[in-house]
Design a protein around this motif. Structure first.
Motif: not given
Length: 1186
Positions: A113-116, A158-160, A184, A296
């Motif tokens: 999974p992509v997290t950034s 990071p995604k945020d 995000t 999820t």
């Protein structure tokens, strides 16, 4: 199980029936079994041949019954898997067959999974500037605390959601506030605009004060407040690109925005323009708490048809749970609901969401194209994070779906939550593993246990009209209630089950059921319990289902309260049942209806009454609808219907001098409270509910008078006294005062205090004042000649009950006059009627109605041809004219006017007969033909009639009435004395003897005079009249006449100085010694001029009035009087047989009772009077034997 046994038995019977045919059945099909081994245990195989079908394999095996023939079985295509062999042939012509396939997993890519994401800094006005970057929690990102960046510099983070704050640059003004960037969902850009020094400064600013930057905010509607400086225009609030206009005042403003139902950060911006049209803004980043915050969860879905939803009242929606069709009640046994654990931890209720499951639910995963294998697992962890690989490897396998072709499909797994044993109420994880690499999670909790049961109880509500009596008359559970009652539970600290410590391997230390939701109270008719076995089940869950099913049916009388979610001020889940009723009058009958919707009521189509005995149950329910009924219940009988008082009444019981036209409405002197008729329920008050308490004081209120009454009753076996009898109670009405009064029975309550059913409460008119009467016109003045017409008019009034009758009489029995001629000899012995004879009457209606003219000026206008009594001294003789006025209450007034009559002297002897030509002819009475009195259905036996004589009963061996008929009013059902009678007088021989020498038959004459009238009369019963005389004259203080009457004689005479009735000749006691049926007085002396005052005990008063029956015709050469024997002064009032008891002074129907003064109200003689134009009269008649 019983149904299954029944089916097995039926199958056996069918099998035996088949065997009994004596032949072997033909086999047309066989089972084909497919076994699957290897990495997959499920899949869809195709069998084609004689017919084509799909064989679904689950758990390694599957089968189908196919027609005989040869088939090819083909394995499915599942991405990432290989089947060996791919197909097989099988011969299914002779027996069942089994084929086996082996599945092997292929190597596949690992999905990371992509997290950034990338943040781009867009600088405007400068090429580089210092910036500070903060994450969604307000923490400074490492390496970016006032660090210089260049224009369009790209930063991987990071995604945020982030806020970027611009630092100072020499000779430039930095942008105010902060700029938000949401990473995000992917890359984003933050634009920072610098203004060179010398550019006009901003004339306004915006600063968000709430919510704070980094705050956690639930999804849905949120209010944003902010401060402003300067004059701003076009201020809007923006979230996720959606603008909302704001309300702005001088120093601040606010707006309402809607945050999406998606977990994670969201950027809120407030922007506008200042007086220079320059843009000003401020932004904050908040963390959104959605309705479902499981990590999820998007891929794992539960069957939406099984979702447990809430109704408008915040409780589990009953619209499906209570469906009449049991199969549609999806919440009863199976369902799921997302519940935030803040409900039990005290945090935000929508935070930390778990999916609670009851029964068996369907779990769905939408597999995309290329998905060859889907595994559905149930994993447990010892922490709050998602399961690790080790946890997943140890998980329970719920389903494995293999599809080598990788076709897009929905994989449905049946999850039975009842088989988790000790892990009920323990958080666990549903895991979906796709192609053995990608995993999805959803946190679930199985809850199949109802909450703790309640212990219901009830008491009277602290409101008017409410009353509760427990264990009435000392009988256990003999409970009664009226009005509103409070219902509650005596065990207050209720919680959901199971509770306690969780197993060691659980995520949480304590078991975590869905949580207690509510209590709902149900009233179940005891009559329904008696016929419904399910309502006697000791299992609380099954009992709750039966109660709900009965309630949903809608016509079985089950009543439910609203769900009680809050414990309330008393902390006992208290609520109210309202059984209050209201009673209105509809067409004179009481109609009782509930006062408000939801009151104690039932479907009118059933036989179970709303007023009656109920069981009170309490059903406790948790957040997903698990429900149980209380093992304890209370018994209560609702009673809001008061006693029935329709069998008692207040009525007039003083029939003297005359009865009331309506004894239940018009009352004088003495009245009685008691039975309304003579039936078995006379005087009985009944109550269908709790009954009476004999210790209660009963009384009746009329005006200011309170009449205490006694009661007769006996306690029944079950402790209820449902009927009492009111014995007759007499009372004097004179203290009440004349006028209309309401009879108030409100003291006749039942033991609960319910007022009696008084539909249109009785109203009576008390009238203890005599009517008034005057002679408005009387042409007689001085001496009048016999036969001359005299015009008479009387006017009568009665202001209270109104005039009922105005009657005029002539009377040949007079008191002494100043002439002094033969007054004492005017008895029937000497040829006088000796009683009043009616001239004319005027009747008004039996009932007083507005405008009927009966209360003022009731006139009687008549013409009387002056009559001359037959005496030997044919000089001037006195006669009387009497008027009697009776009001509807039975009060009466008599007025007498005297008149002097001289015989007509114009007759002359033209034939030389008697004293010679020109001399007066003696004044003679008419002659009479043969006559007889007989029953209308019998034959006459005419005999000689000398006149001036009333013949005895059975004259000529015929009677006017049969012997043995009732002489008084009969009891209900008995024959009334109403047979018709006939008094017949032959026309031949009936003629005048005045004005000529020779008499001609048929009433014609060669002379001047002729017959004027032949009129029939009914003689007022002498015994009845004697009671009137006794009442008016003797006024005894004995029990024969009620002593209440003594002070108010009711009948007075209005002719000056004669103040007492005894002096009125209309009511003078008379005797007729000539008739053997009559008695005589001790000092009866026809030559005496002393008034008769001493009545022989064996004598019968006879000077009773004659009431006019009508003028007679000459049909068939006879004058016939046809009449029944009922005194029409009584019977025109519409009396029936029940009046007999009323005509007794004390109201008790007992012929041996010394207080009884019955009135026969019949005629005791039928008579006729013949008059001629000279004013002479003769009379005849016969006693009736009555």
């Amino acid at each position: 199980m019983k149904k299954k046994f029944g089916l097995l038995a039926l199958t056996g019977i069918i099998a035996l029936a088949s065997c009994s045919q004596g032949s072997t059945p033909t086999v047309s099909s066989y089972d084909l079994t497919v076994k699957l081994t290897g990495d997959l245990s499920s899949g869809s195989f195709t069998a084609s041949g004689t017919e084509t079908t799909t064989i679904n394999v689950a758990g390694g095996t599957g089968s189908a019954n196919l027609k005989k023939g040869t088939y090819t079985v083909t394995a499915p295509t599942v991405t990432g898997y290989t089947f060996a062999p791919t197909s097989q042939s099988v011969d299914l012509t002779t027996s069942v067959k089994t084929v086996t396939f082996t599945s092997t997993k292929n190597a596949g890519p690992i999905v990371v999974p992509v997290t950034s994401a990338v943040l781009t800094i867009d600088l405007e006005g400068v090429t580089k500037a210092p910036v500070t970057i903060k994450d969604s929690k307000g923490a400074v990102v490492a390496g970016y605390n006032n660090v210089v960046v260049t224009d369009n510099e790209k930063i991987t983070l990071p995604k945020d959601a982030y806020t970027i704050i611009a630092g100072d640059v020499a000779n430039f003004t930095a942008p105010t506030g902060s700029v938000a960037a949401n990473l995000t969902s992917g890359d984003a850009t933050a634009k920072l605009t610098y203004t060179a020094v010398g550019t006009p400064a901003a004339l306004g600013s915006i600063k968000i004060s709430s919510p704070a930057n980094g705050a956690t905010v639930p999804f849905g509607s949120t209010q944003v407040t902010f401060a402003v400086t300067g004059t701003l225009t076009g201020v809007v609030c923006t979230v996720n690109g959606v603008n909302v206009n704001a309300n702005v005042a001088a120093s601040g403003g606010l707006c309402s925005i809607t945050l999406p139902d998606v977990a994670g950060p969201a950027i809120i911006t407030v922007s506008g323009k200042d007086a220079n049209n320059a843009a000003v803004s401020d932004s904050v980043v908040v963390n959104v708490t959605p309705s479902n915050t499981n990590p999820t969860t998007g891929a794992i879905q539960f069957d939406p048809a099984q979702q447990i939803i809430l109704g408008a009242d915040g409780t589990v929606d009953d619209s499906k749970n209570d469906a009449t069709d049991i199969t549609a009640r999806v919440f009863t046994n199976n369902g799921w609901r997302d519940i935030g654990q803040g409900l039990s931890t005290g945090a935000n209720p929508s935070s930390d969401v778990y999916t609670y499951v009851k029964g068996t639910v369907n779990v769905n995963y939408a597999a995309s194209a290329g998905t060859t294998k889907v595994e559905v697992l149930l994993a447990r962890t010892t922490g709050t994070d998602v399961p690790t690989n080790d946890d997943i490897q140890a998980a329970d396998v719920l389903n494995v779906d293999v599809n080598p072709a990788g076709t897009a499909r929905t994989v449905t797994t049946s999850f039975d939550s009842t088989k988790l044993g000790e892990f009920q109420a323990v958080p666990e994880w549903l895991v979906v593993r796709v192609n053995s690499t990608q995993v999805f999670f959803r946190r679930v909790v199985a809850d199949n246990t109802a909450p703790q049961p309640a212990r219901p109880d009830f008491e009277g509500a602290k409101q008017a009209g409410s009353n509760v009596i427990r264990n009435f008359r000392g009988i256990q559970n003999n409970n009664f209630a009226r009005g509103k009652i409070d219902v509650f539970t005596t065990n207050r600290d209720l919680q959901d089950q199971p509770f306690g410590r969780a197993p060691v391997t659980s995520t949480v230390a304590q078991l975590r059921p869905s949580g207690f939701e509510s209590i709902r109270y149900f009233l179940v008719p005891s009559a329904l319990v008696d016929v419904t076995p399910g309502l006697r089940d000791s299992d609380g869950v099954r009992l709750a289902k039966t109660i709900r099913f009965a309630f949903k049916a809608g016509n079985l009388g089950v009543i439910a309260s609203a769900p009680q979610l809050a414990i309330g001020e008393a902390k006992d889940f208290r609520t109210i049942f309202n059984s209050t009723k209201s009673t209105t009058c509809t067409a004179g009958a009481p109609t009782t209806t509930p006062s408000i919707a939801g009151s104690i009521t039932a479907d009118p189509a059933t036989t179970i009454a709303a007023e009656g005995k109920y069981r009170l149950y309490a059903l406790t329910r948790d957040q997903i609808g698990n429900e149980a009924a209380s093992p304890e219940y209370q018994v209560v009988t609702f009673d809001n219907v008061g006693p029935n008082v329709s069998n008692i009444a207040v009525r007039d019981v003083s029939p003297l001098p005359f009865p009331s036209t309506n004894p239940y409405k018009y009352i004088s002197d003495v009245a009685a409270i008691g039975g309304k008729d003579l039936g078995p329920d006379a005087g009985k008050i009944t109550d269908v509910g709790i009954g009476f308490d004999l210790g209660m004081p009963f009384h009746v209120d009329i005006g200011s008078l309170k009449i205490a009454v006694g009661t007769n009753g006996a306690q029944t076996v079950n402790g209820l006294l449902n009927s009492i009898t009111i014995p007759p109670t007499s009372f004097d009405t004179n203290p009440i005062g004349d006028g209309a009064h309401t009879v108030n029975y409100n003291s006749f309550t039942d033991a609960l205090g319910n007022l009696p059913l008084n539909c249109a409460p009785a109203s009576v008119i008390i009238d203890n004042t005599d009517p008034t009467v005057t002679f408005n016109r009387f042409t007689a003045t001085g001496v009048v000649e016999s036969g001359s017409p005299q015009s008479i008019e009387t006017l009568a009034s009665d202001a209270t009950s109104g005039v009922y009758a105005n009657l005029l009489f002539w009377n040949d029995y007079t008191t002494k006059s100043n002439i002094g001629r033969e007054q004492a000899n005017r008895s029937r012995d000497n040829g006088f009627v000796g009683a009043p004879v009616e001239i004319q009457r005027v009747y008004k209606g039996l009932e007083l109605t507005a405008g009927d003219g009966s209360q003022q000026g009731v006139g009687n206008n008549a013409t009387w041809n002056a009559l001359y009594p037959a005496v030997s001294d044919q000089g001037i003789q006195p006669m009387n004219i009497n008027v009697v006025v009776v009001d509807r209450a039975g009060n009466a007034t008599v007025l007498t006017r005297g008149v002097q009559v001289i015989p007509r002297s114009t007759n002359t002897n033209t034939g030389g007969f008697g004293g010679g030509v020109g001399l007066p002819i003696p004044f003679n009475i008419p002659s009479l033909g043969l006559s007889d009195g007989y029953r209308f259905d019998r034959a006459a036996n005419l005999g000689l009639n000398s006149g001036r004589f009333i013949t005895p009963v059975n004259t000529n061996n015929t009677t006017l009435a049969d012997a043995g008929k009732p002489l008084i009013f009969p009891l209900p059902g008995q024959t009334l004395p109403s047979e018709d009678a006939v008094l017949s007088l032959a026309v031949n021989g009936t003629a005048t003897n005045n004005g000529f020498i020779v008499t001609t038959s048929g009433g014609t004459s060669t002379g001047y005079d002729k017959l004027n009238s032949v009129t029939g009369f009914g003689g007022y019963d002498r015994t009845d009249w004697g009671k009137v005389l006794t009442y008016l004259n003797s006024k005894p203080s004995t029990a024969t006449i009620n002593t209440f009457q003594l002070g108010d004689p009711s009948l007075v005479r209005q002719n000056g100085s004669q103040a007492i009735v005894f002096d009125s000749n209309l009511f003078q006691i008379r005797a007729d010694s000539r008739n053997l049926n009559d008695g005589f007085f001790a000092n009866d002396n026809s030559a005496s001029t002393t008034p008769v005052t001493v009545l022989n005990p064996n004598s019968i008063p006879t000077a009773a009035p004659w009431l006019k029956l009508g003028d007679l015709s000459t049909a068939n050469q006879f004058y016939k009087v046809n009449s029944d024997l009922l005194n029409n002064l009584f019977w025109t009032r519409g009396y029936d047989s029940s009046t007999y008891s009323y005509l007794n002074v004390d109201g008790i129907n007992d012929p041996t009772d010394a207080n009884q003064v019955p009135l026969k109200a019949v005629y005791d003689e039928i008579t006729g009077i013949v008059t001629d134009t000279a004013g002479a009269y003769n009379f005849y008649g016969e006693k009736t034997g009555r």
